[in-house]
Scaffold this motif. Structure first.
Motif: not given
Length: 454
Positions: A303-325
């Protein structure tokens, strides 16, 4: 004694608008989701009329916070908060209590691991996210929160609990029997990697020759911390493989100034999530540690967090991770090398001790012994009545040597702990090859066995 929610943080992005209107912020949220979100959208995003409606269309790890809620969320990662002193996880019936912190309000009120919070201030929790429940449970110091509990015995109770401020130690270490260094990491906080490095160096100074790293119940934190921790293990070149909305690839681990020895043992369980799973998958795929415990949580998203104009925060799933192999984590979890039915610390410590025993034989374990057990060690010859107190040792696994009294009688030694053994704990009984028969000849081999207490 840790963790409040499965969480995985990356970076906080600022995304501002020329006008602080709710409609503009809603449009902004929709634009960010269309650009960066990775996952299924369950509904018509364009027709949504509120941010709450938008969030309901996303995966359970995406959320929206006020400024105050976000501060509470990040404080939990840094192990600083005001609350009742519990570790929680999502459960189909509500919010599961995973652990109860010593000396916290919940502890003094009789809350137990395994209890389920079904209501907070009268609000049912069965459809709440961890973040929503956490926001209700924490609050101003000395204020009161009403908790409805479904106890492990099936009884429902209501408690009025006073909130208290507390800060938990994030990294805990100790030198266990056999010069085994133990490091427990409660959260992937901003400075956790530095704390681990310091603990590692301190344990080396104390004589540690092998290590156990404990990620049980650790539900994650900052991705950069995971990259640093992974970089402390031998052969761990990469931290993870990432799949984003627009690209994918391998991410290198951040090599540190310390390196754990080979055969370092990593402990995980069903509540190890996010950054813990990233670490486990990386070490598993690159054969950089031996994993003990049970299948991990199976979050596998970032997840990444985005700060919006009113200082509220959007927490959003932006990727899927895997083991290196390519080991899949999402909805699956990471399977350990060695699965354990009890606390994996016991088996990991046992194996750490045993690997250094030369000219010793393992004999059949003693299972479910009483807490007042006296052990009888039998020999095929009469032994000298004069034996050193160190000739027979009883060691609590995950701890240190237990005081015992020894009594020699012919071909037997009676071993009696000076205090009762602890229920549910495991031990190792060691008989050193220094014991001699009546002619002064020492044993050919020592021996050892595992002991479990009922």
């Amino acid at each position: 004694m840790k963790r409040f929610a499965p969480m995985f943080l990356a970076i906080l992005l600022s995304f501002s608008l020329p006008f602080h209107t709710y409609a503009a912020i809603l449009d902004d949220v929709k634009a960010i989701i269309k650009s960066d979100y990775v996952g299924e959208i369950n509904g018509d995003l364009n027709s949504a009329t509120s941010i709450e409606e938008v969030i309901d269309m996303l995966d359970p790890y995406s959320d929206y916070f006020s400024k105050e809620e976000y501060e509470s969320f990040t404080n939990a990662i840094e192990m600083e908060t005001v609350g009742i002193g519990i570790v929680i996880e999502k459960h189909e019936k509500g919010i599961l209590i995973v652990d109860v912190i010593d000396n916290g309000s919940a502890h003094s009120s009789g809350f137990e691991a395994g209890d389920i919070i079904t209501k907070v201030n009268g609000q049912p929790t069965n459809e709440m996210s961890i973040e929503e429940a956490q926001t209700l449970i924490v609050g101003e110091e000395n204020s009161i929160v009403e908790i409805e509990l479904l106890k492990t015995n099936g009884q429902t109770v209501n408690e009025m609990i006073k909130r208290r401020s507390f800060s938990l130690p994030n990294v805990i270490s100790e030198l266990m029997y056999g010069n085994v260094g133990y490091i427990s990491i409660n959260s992937f906080s901003e400075n956790a990697a530095e704390e681990v490095a310091n603990s590692y160096s301190n344990l080396l100074d104390q004589g540690a020759t092998s290590f156990i790293v404990d990620l049980q119940n650790n539900s994650g934190g900052y991705v950069v911390t995971a990259e640093k921790l992974i970089g402390m293990f031998p052969g761990a070149t990469y931290a993870y493989k990432i799949k984003l909305a627009t690209k994918s690839g391998l991410v290198r681990a951040s090599q540190q100034g310390v390196e754990f020895p080979t055969k370092t043992r990593l402990l995980v369980n069903r509540y190890s999530a996010s950054a813990s799973e990233m670490t486990a998958a990386a070490l598993l795929d690159q054969h950089s540690a031996i994993l003990y415990g049970e299948q991990t949580y199976g979050k596998g998203t970032m997840q990444t967090f985005y700060e919006l104009a009113d200082e509220s925060i959007l927490k959003l799933t932006v990727g899927e991770f895997f083991g290196p192999s390519g080991t899949v984590v999402k909805n699956v979890g990471v399977a350990p090398n060695i699965t354990t039915a009890t606390n994996p610390l016991y088996q990991a410590h046992y194996d750490s001790i045993v690997e250094n025993l030369k000219n010793y034989k393992e004999i059949k374990s003693l299972l479910n012994v009483p807490t007042t057990k006296t052990f009888t060690v039998n020999f095929n010859k009469e032994i000298s009545s004069t034996i050193a107190s160190s000739s027979v040792k009883l060691v609590e696994l995950g701890g240190s040597e237990v005081d015992v009294s020894l009594k020699v009688s012919g071909k037997q030694i009676s071993v009696t702990p000076t205090s009762p053994l602890e229920k549910g704990k495991e031990y190792i009984l060691l008989v050193e090859p220094t014991i001699k028969d009546l002619n002064g000849r020492p044993m050919t081999n020592g021996f050892y066995l595992k002991v479990t207490v009922q």
